[in-house]
Design a protein around this motif. Structure first.
Motif, PDB file in Angstrom:
ATOM      1  N   VAL A 280       1.033  -1.141   0.298  1.00  0.00           N
ATOM      2  CA  VAL A 280      -0.099   0.540  -0.230  1.00  0.00           C
ATOM      3  C   VAL A 280       1.121   1.544  -0.261  1.00  0.00           C
ATOM      4  CG1 VAL A 280      -1.461   1.154   1.322  1.00  0.00           C
ATOM      5  CG2 VAL A 280      -1.784  -1.243   1.189  1.00  0.00           C
ATOM      6  N   PRO A 281       0.361   1.959  -0.640  1.00  0.00           N
ATOM      7  CA  PRO A 281       1.673   3.118  -1.125  1.00  0.00           C
ATOM      8  C   PRO A 281       1.612   4.352  -0.424  1.00  0.00           C
ATOM      9  CG  PRO A 281       1.083   2.911  -3.140  1.00  0.00           C
ATOM     10  CD  PRO A 281       0.226   2.174  -2.203  1.00  0.00           C
ATOM     11  N   ALA A 282       2.072   4.738   0.998  1.00  0.00           N
ATOM     12  CA  ALA A 282       2.380   5.935   1.507  1.00  0.00           C
ATOM     13  C   ALA A 282       1.235   6.996   1.432  1.00  0.00           C
ATOM     14  CB  ALA A 282       3.702   7.100   1.901  1.00  0.00           C
ATOM     15  N   GLY A 283       0.056   6.708   2.241  1.00  0.00           N
ATOM     16  CA  GLY A 283      -1.058   8.161   2.790  1.00  0.00           C
ATOM     17  C   GLY A 283      -1.878   7.788   1.804  1.00  0.00           C
ATOM     18  N   GLU A 284      -2.143   6.503   0.991  1.00  0.00           N
ATOM     19  CA  GLU A 284      -3.695   5.717   0.553  1.00  0.00           C
ATOM     20  C   GLU A 284      -3.730   4.739   1.809  1.00  0.00           C
ATOM     21  OE1 GLU A 284      -3.063   3.960  -2.847  1.00  0.00           O
ATOM     22  OE2 GLU A 284      -1.234   5.784  -4.440  1.00  0.00           O
ATOM     23  N   THR A 285      -5.627   4.526   1.562  1.00  0.00           N
ATOM     24  CA  THR A 285      -6.077   2.921   2.535  1.00  0.00           C
ATOM     25  C   THR A 285      -6.865   2.312   1.979  1.00  0.00           C
ATOM     26  OG1 THR A 285      -6.574   5.106   3.744  1.00  0.00           O
ATOM     27  CG2 THR A 285      -7.804   3.574   3.557  1.00  0.00           C
ATOM     28  N   TYR A 286      -5.765   0.937   2.357  1.00  0.00           N
ATOM     29  CA  TYR A 286      -6.697  -0.013   1.441  1.00  0.00           C
ATOM     30  C   TYR A 286      -7.948  -1.305   2.173  1.00  0.00           C
ATOM     31  CZ  TYR A 286      -6.172  -4.810   0.189  1.00  0.00           C
ATOM     32  OH  TYR A 286      -6.658  -6.513   0.362  1.00  0.00           O
ATOM     33  N   ILE A 287      -8.614  -1.462   1.797  1.00  0.00           N
ATOM     34  CA  ILE A 287     -10.029  -1.959   2.535  1.00  0.00           C
ATOM     35  C   ILE A 287      -9.943  -3.651   1.828  1.00  0.00           C
ATOM     36  CG2 ILE A 287     -12.007  -1.928   3.854  1.00  0.00           C
ATOM     37  CD1 ILE A 287     -11.846   1.060   3.499  1.00  0.00           C
ATOM     38  N   HIS A 288     -10.235  -4.454   2.086  1.00  0.00           N
ATOM     39  CA  HIS A 288     -10.619  -5.553   1.315  1.00  0.00           C
ATOM     40  C   HIS A 288     -11.870  -5.802   2.208  1.00  0.00           C
ATOM     41  CE1 HIS A 288      -9.979 -10.055  -0.408  1.00  0.00           C
ATOM     42  NE2 HIS A 288      -9.996 -10.600   0.519  1.00  0.00           N
ATOM     43  N   LEU A 289     -12.664  -6.996   1.621  1.00  0.00           N
ATOM     44  CA  LEU A 289     -13.566  -7.051   1.776  1.00  0.00           C
ATOM     45  C   LEU A 289     -13.992  -8.496   1.486  1.00  0.00           C
ATOM     46  CD1 LEU A 289     -16.055  -4.376   0.910  1.00  0.00           C
ATOM     47  CD2 LEU A 289     -15.556  -4.335   3.281  1.00  0.00           C
ATOM     48  N   SER A 290     -14.210  -9.791   2.083  1.00  0.00           N
ATOM     49  CA  SER A 290     -14.703 -10.692   1.819  1.00  0.00           C
ATOM     50  C   SER A 290     -15.959 -11.383   1.871  1.00  0.00           C
ATOM     51  CB  SER A 290     -14.023 -11.794   2.614  1.00  0.00           C
ATOM     52  OG  SER A 290     -12.178 -11.531   2.865  1.00  0.00           O
ATOM     53  N   ASN A 291     -16.707 -11.741   0.621  1.00  0.00           N
ATOM     54  CA  ASN A 291     -18.001 -11.672   0.601  1.00  0.00           C
ATOM     55  C   ASN A 291     -18.441 -13.413   1.190  1.00  0.00           C
ATOM     56  OD1 ASN A 291     -20.589 -11.323  -0.353  1.00  0.00           O
ATOM     57  ND2 ASN A 291     -20.443 -13.059  -1.916  1.00  0.00           N
ATOM     58  N   SER A 292     -19.493 -13.202   1.489  1.00  0.00           N
ATOM     59  CA  SER A 292     -20.508 -14.398   2.104  1.00  0.00           C
ATOM     60  C   SER A 292     -21.882 -14.388   1.419  1.00  0.00           C
ATOM     61  CB  SER A 292     -19.593 -14.848   3.324  1.00  0.00           C
ATOM     62  OG  SER A 292     -20.859 -13.906   4.081  1.00  0.00           O
ATOM     63  N   SER A 293     -22.280 -13.778   0.850  1.00  0.00           N
ATOM     64  CA  SER A 293     -23.111 -13.516   0.813  1.00  0.00           C
ATOM     65  C   SER A 293     -23.674 -14.073  -0.938  1.00  0.00           C
ATOM     66  CB  SER A 293     -24.015 -12.117   1.299  1.00  0.00           C
ATOM     67  OG  SER A 293     -25.468 -12.232   0.362  1.00  0.00           O
ATOM     68  N   ALA A 294     -25.092 -14.633  -1.585  1.00  0.00           N
ATOM     69  CA  ALA A 294     -25.409 -15.205  -3.009  1.00  0.00           C
ATOM     70  C   ALA A 294     -26.045 -13.686  -3.333  1.00  0.00           C
ATOM     71  CB  ALA A 294     -26.241 -15.996  -2.517  1.00  0.00           C
ATOM     72  N   VAL A 295     -25.851 -12.791  -2.658  1.00  0.00           N
ATOM     73  CA  VAL A 295     -27.023 -11.383  -2.764  1.00  0.00           C
ATOM     74  C   VAL A 295     -26.645 -10.598  -2.778  1.00  0.00           C
ATOM     75  CG1 VAL A 295     -28.843 -10.005  -2.423  1.00  0.00           C
ATOM     76  CG2 VAL A 295     -29.717 -12.504  -2.435  1.00  0.00           C
TER      77      VAL A 295
END
Length: 256
Positions: free
Chosen positions: A186-201
């Motif tokens: 992650v470059p300096a100053g940036e924000t990284y978010i990972h979302l782990s999905n578990s829904s079919a909808v």
């Protein structure tokens, strides 16, 4: 000559009033001093965030001075509430409740009478995807055909952010990778978010819950207004490499 000068002054004042709200006014915007004088503010308060749509009526500035646009011009826009007010209509002798709303990207806003606003349902929302079972392998799902729909779902939860292709490419390297379990740089100053999905909808509510679980509730996401954003979503089931269908990568960077 004096009358001509007076007319020009009046027009100049009117143009100034409209110019103040040029960010949200549309082609059919209209200022009415009479309409503004016809109502009296009773109270104005903040309110919880609700997703609504409107296809009739109109959207106004506070106190109804400027009509920004008729709602049939923006029939597919999903509006998010943040405040409401009670106005007393002097000539009709009754009160009316108006909701203050904003579009997901923050470019449109205004006050709409609550009677014109309807809840967003899965059938009325264009931003909703349901994974379909693969008939050849019932334990898996068919690939999702439109990743852009899912991207719009997630970006709508960061109001006022600006889509950025470079950040989108960074996010794509995470969800379409040879090693999805490896944390990205992650470059300096940036924000990284990972979302782990578990829904079919996969709709707004689904990703909103995932963001809250990841430590990004509504109030925290609002702090990214004006930032650049890049979102990519895995659309294939069984891709492997630690990435599941519906998983998302989000990169945010402050505007330069």
């Amino acid at each position: 000559m004096k009358k001509v000068m007076q007319a020009l002054v009046v027009l100049g004042v009117g143009a100034g009033i409209l110019g103040v709200s040029s960010v949200t006014a549309s082609a059919n915007s209209q200022y009415s001093a009479a309409r503004s004088r016809s109502v009296r503010l009773v109270w104005r308060k903040s309110m919880k965030r609700h997703a609504l749509m409107a296809t009739t009526g109109a959207r106004y500035s506070k106190h109804l001075g400027i009509r920004y646009s008729n709602n049939d011009v923006t029939p597919t826009v999903i509006w998010y509430t943040d405040a409401h007010e009670k106005l007393y209509k002097k000539y009709k002798g009754h009160n009316a409740i108006y909701y203050h709303v904003q579009s997901a990207d923050g470019t449109l806003q205004g006050w709409i009478w609550r009677g014109y606003l309807k809840p967003v349902t899965k059938t009325s929302s264009a931003a909703s995807v349901t994974a379909k079972t693969n008939p050849d392998d019932p334990e898996t799902y068919l690939p999702i055909s439109n990743e852009n729909t899912l991207i719009q779902e997630i970006q709508s939860l960061f109001p006022g952010t600006i889509a950025d292709q470079k950040l989108s490419n960074q996010a794509g390297n995470v969800v379409y990778t040879d090693d999805g379990e490896e944390a990205p740089t992650v470059p300096a100053g940036e924000t990284y978010i990972h979302l782990s999905n578990s829904s079919a909808v996969m709709d707004t509510a689904n990703y909103q819950n995932l963001l809250t679980q990841a430590g990004y509730p509504t109030a925290k996401r609002a702090q990214y207004r004006g930032w650049h954003i890049g979102v990519r979503v895995q659309t294939e089931d069984g891709y492997g490499e630690g990435v599941n269908q519906g998983d998302a990568a989000i990169f945010l960077a402050p505007a330069k």
